[in-house]
Write an enzyme that holds these catalytic residues in place. Structure first.
Site, PDB file in Angstrom:
ATOM      1  N   ASP A  73       8.403   0.796  11.226  1.00 40.66           N
ATOM      2  CA  ASP A  73       8.098  -0.143  10.156  1.00 40.66           C
ATOM      3  C   ASP A  73       8.598   0.483   8.864  1.00 40.66           C
ATOM      4  OD1 ASP A  73       6.993  -1.530   8.070  1.00 40.66           O
ATOM      5  OD2 ASP A  73       4.943  -1.534   8.854  1.00 40.66           O
ATOM      6  N   HIS A  90      -0.110  -0.465   8.817  1.00 41.50           N
ATOM      7  CA  HIS A  90      -0.457  -1.722   8.158  1.00 41.50           C
ATOM      8  C   HIS A  90      -0.956  -2.668   9.251  1.00 41.50           C
ATOM      9  CE1 HIS A  90       0.425  -5.575   6.118  1.00 41.50           C
ATOM     10  NE2 HIS A  90       0.423  -4.889   4.993  1.00 41.50           N
ATOM     11  N   CYS A 136      -4.446  -3.706   3.380  1.00 43.25           N
ATOM     12  CA  CYS A 136      -4.144  -4.170   4.751  1.00 43.25           C
ATOM     13  C   CYS A 136      -4.039  -2.994   5.710  1.00 43.25           C
ATOM     14  CB  CYS A 136      -2.862  -4.991   4.800  1.00 43.25           C
ATOM     15  SG  CYS A 136      -2.949  -6.502   3.861  1.00 43.25           S
ATOM     16  N   GLN A 150       7.996   0.432   3.503  1.00 41.40           N
ATOM     17  CA  GLN A 150       7.796   1.305   2.342  1.00 41.40           C
ATOM     18  C   GLN A 150       8.842   2.411   2.295  1.00 41.40           C
ATOM     19  OE1 GLN A 150       5.648   0.544   0.061  1.00 41.40           O
ATOM     20  NE2 GLN A 150       4.499  -1.018   1.179  1.00 41.40           N
ATOM     21  N   LYS A 170      10.055  -6.185  -0.977  1.00 44.69           N
ATOM     22  CA  LYS A 170       9.656  -4.863  -1.474  1.00 44.69           C
ATOM     23  C   LYS A 170      10.885  -4.062  -1.909  1.00 44.69           C
ATOM     24  CE  LYS A 170       5.902  -4.975   1.817  1.00 44.69           C
ATOM     25  NZ  LYS A 170       4.567  -4.916   1.207  1.00 44.69           N
TER      26      LYS A 170
HETATM   27  C1  PLP Z   1       3.978  -0.586   5.745  1.00 46.33           C
HETATM   28  C2  PLP Z   1       3.984  -2.075   5.704  1.00 46.33           C
HETATM   29  N1  PLP Z   1       4.224  -2.763   6.826  1.00 46.33           N
HETATM   30  C3  PLP Z   1       4.244  -4.100   6.838  1.00 46.33           C
HETATM   31  C4  PLP Z   1       4.013  -4.844   5.716  1.00 46.33           C
HETATM   32  C5  PLP Z   1       4.032  -6.335   5.807  1.00 46.33           C
HETATM   33  O1  PLP Z   1       5.043  -6.880   5.081  1.00 46.33           O
HETATM   34  P1  PLP Z   1       5.174  -8.464   4.877  1.00 46.33           P
HETATM   35  O2  PLP Z   1       3.825  -8.932   4.412  1.00 46.33           O
HETATM   36  O3  PLP Z   1       6.220  -8.608   3.850  1.00 46.33           O
HETATM   37  O4  PLP Z   1       5.544  -9.056   6.188  1.00 46.33           O
HETATM   38  C6  PLP Z   1       3.743  -4.175   4.521  1.00 46.33           C
HETATM   39  C7  PLP Z   1       3.462  -4.943   3.285  1.00 46.33           C
HETATM   40  O5  PLP Z   1       2.449  -4.823   2.646  1.00 46.33           O
HETATM   41  C8  PLP Z   1       3.731  -2.763   4.517  1.00 46.33           C
HETATM   42  O6  PLP Z   1       3.478  -2.086   3.399  1.00 46.33           O
END
Ligand code: PLP
Lengths: 156, 424
Positions: B218, B141, B382, B221, B244
Site C-alpha cells: 500500500d 489503514h 482510519c 503514503q 495524496k
Molecule cells: C496508508 C493508506 N492506505 C490507504 C488509504 C486509502 O486511500 P483512499 O481513501 O484514497 O482510497 C490511505 C488514505 O488515507 C492511506 O493513508
C-alpha cells in the site's frame, strides 16, 4: 487568538470536561448502551437505573472523548437523574434542535426544567462548529439507546 | 534514503528546478495564498489525508474539458481520439513513475481502497482457500484490513498480523516467524499513515517470496515522498491514490505483474472490459482493460498524469530531502514542548508526526489550532488497531508535503502552546 472559542469552551464546560460528574459504573444499573463516534474514535458507556415506574433514578457513564463530549455526558447524566424517560427524551430533542436549527427559540422548551435548559444552552455553542455537534450529542444518543434497549449506538 | 543527520544537502536536480525553491513551489498552489479566519494564512499540514493541487493539475483537467473532452476508446471522432490519447498518456506516466515493466500493468481504479478491494476480490477469491494465510501489519489503514476480512468471511482464510514495537518499528523477526507454507499473501503498507514508519519492504518481499507468497504494497503514503521502483523492489502488487500525490480525487493506481493480472478473473463486468459478448458466452480483454469496466475517470487520469509530471520536474529526491528537514525540525520542536508525546519514533520515517498533548483531547487540539489557521488531522486516522496498540483513542497528526516550511512548523508549535495555556 481563541476569542470565538470561548463561547464553546466556557469555564463550566472545561470543568465538566476535566472532572466529569457521575463518571462511574453503578452496580444496580438496569440498562446500558455503548456509544461511539466512528469519525473521532470517541467511545462511552452510559448506565441508566430506572425504578418500577420507569423514572430514571441514576445515570452514569464511563469512556473517553474530547472536552465537549465528556462535558456533555457529565451534564446529561446530571440532568436526566430524577426525570421520566419522556422528559429526558424531550430535553434531548430540544437540545438537538438548539444545536442544529437557526430558528430555535428556548420558549419551545417552556415545559422543561430551567436549570437543565441553562446547561444545554451553554453546550449549544457547538452549533458554530458543525463537526463537533456529534461530540455534544453522543451521550444523549447513547442514553436513548440504553432506555430503548439498544446496546450499541453510533453517531454515524 | 532518508539520512538521519541534521544537515540536509539538497541535490541539484537535472531539470529546471536546480535548487529546491519552496516559495516558488508554494506559488504553484493557489489555495496556499488564501487567508482564513480574518487574515490568517492557511497552514495546511493534513497532506496525509489529501494533498492540495498545483495550478498545473487544475489546468490540465480544465484544458481537457475545454478543448478535447469525450469518452475514451469508443469514438471514431476527433475528440474521442484526443481524449483517448490523453488518457493513455496518463497510463504511461503512471507506468514510468513506478517503473512498471509494461503500461499494461497499470490499472486505473477510483483509489487505493478500490485497488486493494480489487485484488482481494479477484485474486483472493480465485487463489485462496480455507486455511490459507494472509499477513498484514498492526499499522495498516482500514482499507488494507477490511477487504481481507470480507474475504475471510467467504473463504475462511487466516489473517495474521505483524506486531510493531513501542516506537512503531516493523518487527522483522516476528514477521519471519509468521511466514509459513500456507502464507499466500503479504499485504503491507509501505509507509504508515498514522505513524510515518517506513517498512523495509524490499526485505519483506524477499522473505515472502522465499515462502512462495505474493506481496501487495500500500503505497499511499510512500509515493508522495520517495521514488518507487516496483521492479527493483520485486513487488507483485502496488497501490496508491492520486489525491495524496497532488492529483485529483477519484483516481488511483493498481499496479500488478502482468502475468498475475492476466490470470485473474474480472472484478466488475461491463463495457470496455470485454473482448466479445453474446448471451451464451463472453470473453474478456487482457489487463489493464479487463479490470476497467465502464467509463473511467478520464479527466482525473489526465490530472494524475500532470501531478506525476509536476513531482518529477521537482525531483522526488529533492522533495524527500526538503520534507525530511521539515520533519526533523517539527520533531525537535514538538519534543521540546512540555506535555507533548510523539506517537511513532521509528528509525525510518516519512514526513508524518503523530502526537498527543497531555490532558487535552486531540479533537480539542484540532479545533483550537484550526483557529490559528493550522489544519491537522485528529482522530484515529482510519487505523484503529494502531491506536489501540499505543493505548490512545486518537492523536493529532501533522503530515507534511513538498510546500510546507519550517515557519509553518513554528506556527503549529505556537498554536499548540496557546492551546495549552487555554486549558491550563
Ligand atoms: C496508508 C493508506 N492506505 C490507504 C488509504 C486509502 O486511500 P483512499 O481513501 O484514497 O482510497 C490511505 C488514505 O488515507 C492511506 O493513508
Amino acid at each position: 487568538m481563541f476569542d470565538d472559542l470561548r463561547d464553546l469552551y466556557q469555564e463550566v464546560i472545561l470543568d465538566h470536561g476535566k472532572s466529569p460528574r457521575n463518571f462511574r459504573r453503578p452496580e444496580d444499573a438496569t440498562c446500558l448502551a455503548h456509544g461511539n463516534n466512528p469519525v473521532c474514535g470517541d467511545t462511552l458507556v452510559v448506565y441508566i437505573t430506572q425504578d418500577d415506574s420507569g423514572k430514571i433514578t441514576d445515570a452514569a457513564f464511563q469512556g473517553q472523548g474530547c472536552a465537549i463530549s465528556v462535558a456533555s455526558a457529565s451534564m446529561m447524566t446530571d440532568i436526566v437523574k430524577g426525570k421520566t424517560v419522556e422528559k429526558a427524551n424531550r430535553l434531548f430533542e430540544g437540545f438537538h434542535n438548539m444545536c442544529t436549527r437557526d430558528d430555535f427559540n428556548v420558549a419551545e422548551l417552556a415545559d422543561c426544567d430551567e436549570d437543565a435548559i441553562d446547561r444545554l444552552v451553554m453546550l449549544s455553542g457547538v452549533k458554530e462548529f458543525p463537526i463537533r455537534v456529534k461530540c455534544a450529542t453522543l451521550a444523549w444518543h447513547t442514553m436513548q439507546a440504553a432506555v430503548n434497549g439498544d446496546q450499541e449506538t453510533s453517531t454515524e | 534514503m532518508n539520512k538521519s543527520s541534521s544537515v540536509v544537502e539538497i541535490a541539484a536536480g537535472d531539470n529546471s528546478t536546480s535548487a529546491f525553491d519552496v516559495e516558488k513551489i508554494r506559488a504553484d498552489f493557489p489555495i496556499l495564498s488564501q487567508k482564513i479566519y480574518d487574515g490568517k494564512p492557511l497552514v495546511y499540514l493534513d497532506n496525509g489525508a489529501s494533498a492540495q493541487k498545483p495550478r498545473q493539475v487544475i489546468d490540465a483537467m480544465s484544458d481537457l474539458y475545454e478543448t478535447r473532452y469525450s469518452n475514451v476508446h469508443r469514438g471514431v471522432h476527433w475528440t474521442s481520439q484526443q481524449s483517448t490519447n490523453a488518457y493513455e498518456a496518463g497510463r504511461q506516466k503512471a507506468g514510468a513513475f513506478l517503473n512498471a515493466a509494461s503500461d499494461n500493468e497499470i490499472i486505473f481504479t477510483s483509489g487505493a481502497t478500490e485497488a486493494i478491494n480489487l485484488v482481494a476480490a479477484s485474486w483472493g477469491r480465485a487463489n485462496l482457500k480455507a486455511g490459507d494465510e494472509v499477513i498484514l501489519t498492526h499499522m495498516e489503514h482500514h482499507s488494507n484490513i477490511v477487504p481481507w476480512q470480507l474475504l475471510r468471511q467467504e473463504k475462511d482464510i487466516v489473517i495474521k498480523v505483524v506486531p510493531i514495537d513501542d516506537d512503531g518499528n516493523f518487527l522483522f523477526d516476528e514477521f519471519e516467524k509468521l511466514l509459513t507454507d500456507k502464507t499466500k499473501m503479504v499485504a503491507v503498507t509501505h509507509v504508515s499513515n498514522a505513524l510515518g514508519t517506513i517498512v523495509p519492504v524490499a526485505d519483506v518481499i524477499k522473505a515472502a517470496h522465499a515462502k512462495g507468497a505474493l506481496v501487495l504494497l500500500d503505497g499511499c503514503q510512500a509515493v508522495p515522498h520517495q521514488s518507487v521502483d516496483v521492479q527493483a523492489l520485486g513487488a507483485d502488487f502496488y497501490v496508491f491514490s492520486g489525491h495524496k500525490l497532488y492529483g485529483p480525487t477519484g483516481i488511483g493506481i493498481l499496479w500488478g505483474r502482468e502475468d498475475i493480472l492476466n490470470a485473474m478473473p474480472p472484478y466488475q463486468g461491463g463495457g470496455e472490459m470485454i473482448a466479445s459478448v453474446t448471451f451464451e458466452k463472453t470473453t474478456f480483454q487482457k489487463a489493464p482493460h479487463r479490470f476497467e469496466a465502464g467509463t473511467p475517470a478520464i479527466a482525473e487520469v489526465v490530472g494524475l498524469g500532470a501531478a506525476i509530471d509536476y513531482v518529477n520536474a521537482i525531483g522526488l529526491d529533492n522533495i524527500a530531502a526538503h520534507e525530511h528537514d521539515v520533519l526533523q525540525y517539527a520533531t525537535e520542536r514538538l519534543q521540546a514542548m512540555d506535555g507533548v508525546t510523539i506517537i511513532g519514533n521509528a528509525r525510518e520515517k516519512a514526513a508524518i508526526v503523530s502526537f498527543v498533548l497531555e490532558d487535552i483531547h486531540p479533537h480539542d487540539v484540532g479545533t483550537f489550532i484550526d483557529r490559528a489557521g493550522v489544519a491537522v488531522r485528529v482522530g484515529h486516522h482510519c487505523a484503529q488497531p494502531v491506536m489501540d496498540r499505543f493505548g490512545v483513542a486518537a492523536t493529532a497528526r501533522a503530515s507534511f508535503g513538498l510546500y510546507n516550511t519550517r515557519a509553518e512548523v513554528d506556527t503549529l508549535v505556537d498554536a499548540l502552546e496557546e492551546t495549552r495555556k487555554f486549558f491550563s
